[in-house]
Design an enzyme around this catalytic site. Sequence first.
Site, PDB file in Angstrom:
ATOM      1  N   ASP A 110       0.827  -1.202   0.000  1.00  0.00           N
ATOM      2  CA  ASP A 110       0.000   0.000   0.000  1.00  0.00           C
ATOM      3  C   ASP A 110       0.866   1.259   0.000  1.00  0.00           C
ATOM      4  O   ASP A 110       1.950   1.283   0.595  1.00  0.00           O
ATOM      5  CB  ASP A 110      -0.892  -0.021   1.248  1.00  0.00           C
ATOM      6  CG  ASP A 110      -1.804   1.184   1.336  1.00  0.00           C
ATOM      7  OD1 ASP A 110      -2.693   1.316   0.470  1.00  0.00           O
ATOM      8  OD2 ASP A 110      -1.625   1.995   2.270  1.00  0.00           O
ATOM      9  N   GLU A 130       1.072  -0.105  -4.933  1.00  0.00           N
ATOM     10  CA  GLU A 130       0.110   0.928  -5.298  1.00  0.00           C
ATOM     11  C   GLU A 130       0.853   2.261  -5.439  1.00  0.00           C
ATOM     12  O   GLU A 130       1.060   2.973  -4.455  1.00  0.00           O
ATOM     13  CB  GLU A 130      -0.979   1.054  -4.228  1.00  0.00           C
ATOM     14  CG  GLU A 130      -2.014   2.123  -4.542  1.00  0.00           C
ATOM     15  CD  GLU A 130      -2.700   2.679  -3.303  1.00  0.00           C
ATOM     16  OE1 GLU A 130      -3.869   3.059  -3.398  1.00  0.00           O
ATOM     17  OE2 GLU A 130      -2.047   2.752  -2.233  1.00  0.00           O
ATOM     18  N   ASP A 138     -10.854   1.791  -3.698  1.00  0.00           N
ATOM     19  CA  ASP A 138     -10.695   3.242  -3.587  1.00  0.00           C
ATOM     20  C   ASP A 138     -11.393   3.988  -4.727  1.00  0.00           C
ATOM     21  O   ASP A 138     -12.123   4.956  -4.505  1.00  0.00           O
ATOM     22  CB  ASP A 138      -9.211   3.631  -3.595  1.00  0.00           C
ATOM     23  CG  ASP A 138      -8.526   3.320  -2.282  1.00  0.00           C
ATOM     24  OD1 ASP A 138      -9.151   3.517  -1.224  1.00  0.00           O
ATOM     25  OD2 ASP A 138      -7.362   2.885  -2.306  1.00  0.00           O
TER      26      ASP A 138
END
Length: 581
Positions: free
Chosen positions: A378, A403, A486
């Site tokens: 992340d 990410e 998201d």
Amino acid sequence: MSHARPLAAPSTAGPDRALTTATHLLCCPEPPLSQLLQLVAGPGQVAHKVAVEAGLHRSVTSNPFPMWCATFVTSMTTLCQQQGAVSTDRTAITSEEGRILDVFRVQTTEGGQEGRILDVFRVQTAEGGQRQHPPNQSTLRDGESPDARLVSMKELALAEAAALLERRMTKMEQVIAIRRAASSGTTAPDVHADSVDKVASSACGSGYEILFQGFNWDSHATRYYKQLTAQIPELAAAGFTAVWMPPPSDAVGPQGYLPRDLYNLDSAYGTESELRDLISVMKEHGVKAIADIVINHRCAEKQGPRGHWNQFGGRLAWDATAVCSDNPSFGGKGNRKSGDDYVAAPNIDHSQAFVRRDITEWLQWLKDSIGFDGWRYDFVRGYQGSFTKIYNEETAPEMSFGEFWDCCNYTDGVLDYNQDSHRQQTIDWCDSTGGTSAAFDFTTKGILQEAVGRQEYWRLVDANGRPPGVLGMWASRAITFVDNHDTGSTLQHWPFPADNLPEGYAYILTHPGTPTVFYDHFWEEKNGLSRAVKELVQLRKKHGIHCRSQVVIKKAVNNVYVAIIDDKLAGHNYAVWETNK
């Protein structure tokens, strides 16, 4: 604009004519596909066609003409011309929307007109302003003579041929370099083009992975681990090889992205025991378990002497020395941060040896004791990729991807055609990990949703004839997707156009890179999305499409996009064709 009429099979096709047996898997708005296949096969040859009516219809379109058929006939017209079967004439017209169109009138050798094919060369707005289009796009100027028009078209054809030759030469040079290296005992240069197959690494697993994001933003509201355990057999049967799961640790927020005690796996998603049972079932079905690793930041258990939240609990009882010094809200005493700041929690200083040791041991525990197979990192913009390289080298995950989310390039609110600098940032991050990690291809997502939502398919090819996202530069390090927890789900930060989701999946599931299917979409029946996804996953597996598959983009103009993948698949919009050779 009227629809194309059926095409008669040319009478002059010989037995040595190029023939592919095609299967139409996903339907177009109004495709005369059987006639097109007969045109390819010629007299005496029956092409096999299986139509699967997926109930898909284009809802965003400026032209009722079935563009898949248009492009298909354009290609077949070229083939037939080479064999003396048909001829074409061209007539320039302007539609009611101000588009400059080039109308192909397909004719048999007897002179009968059989249909019209559209080829968009320039797009103009109603106000007369010209919209951005790719380089080398042929344009038709007011008052242009037929001779000038012919020269313009020949120049376009020459440019396309030169680009194709350049790509072939590049591939040849790569092969030569590898052969020379093999004979001399040296290491061949690691090129990003991925034209030459390489040994699979932890970044892309086997290279044939099909990833499933196994949660959405609100999955914590259910007994998630038990629910997913019951769904694993269906996901495995559908063809998914790996499931990306949410952050496993105790956290301040129920979604898990503000982790607190890393070793405490009792979370809003379920208990550690339920997690172990879930992973056990995944292994029984041959599905990899990918953990969401949040190590850019960590929430403290209590405040320090000066009132800053920097005293951590659990097995990793760090203090302010583990927090970056330029993270003033949390009184950090470590070194300065090596990436972007995350303001909601203490930013962890990965340059500290004890931090790297503790994180490595935790990752190894997740792998050896809990059973995870790989990592999804992340917010990797928060720390250097070199640290990810260390964690991957120490723990050897079967898959690794990060990410790296940054905004695409826009001008006055309009997405720029050229997104090279955007994708280069992602490529640079993958490079900084030593190639041990892939990354989500946000560039492709941004371009793809604009292309299908606005019928601007010219966006789907870059200036060098490649796909415009990360998958066009370093395909084996591109994790492609259309939405995630998201961008879509209930957050809707940057959602893919809902009516175009089948088309988006038709693209990522037939192109190179490692495709990801979002949890919400797999069971979504609207627009036939669930069925389309399942058929496309099976198609990818059937033809062995992998993260380094070769893409040849035949056409990418305003509302036409056609690409051939590994000489096995071709497609546009909701239509995908497979060849049986």
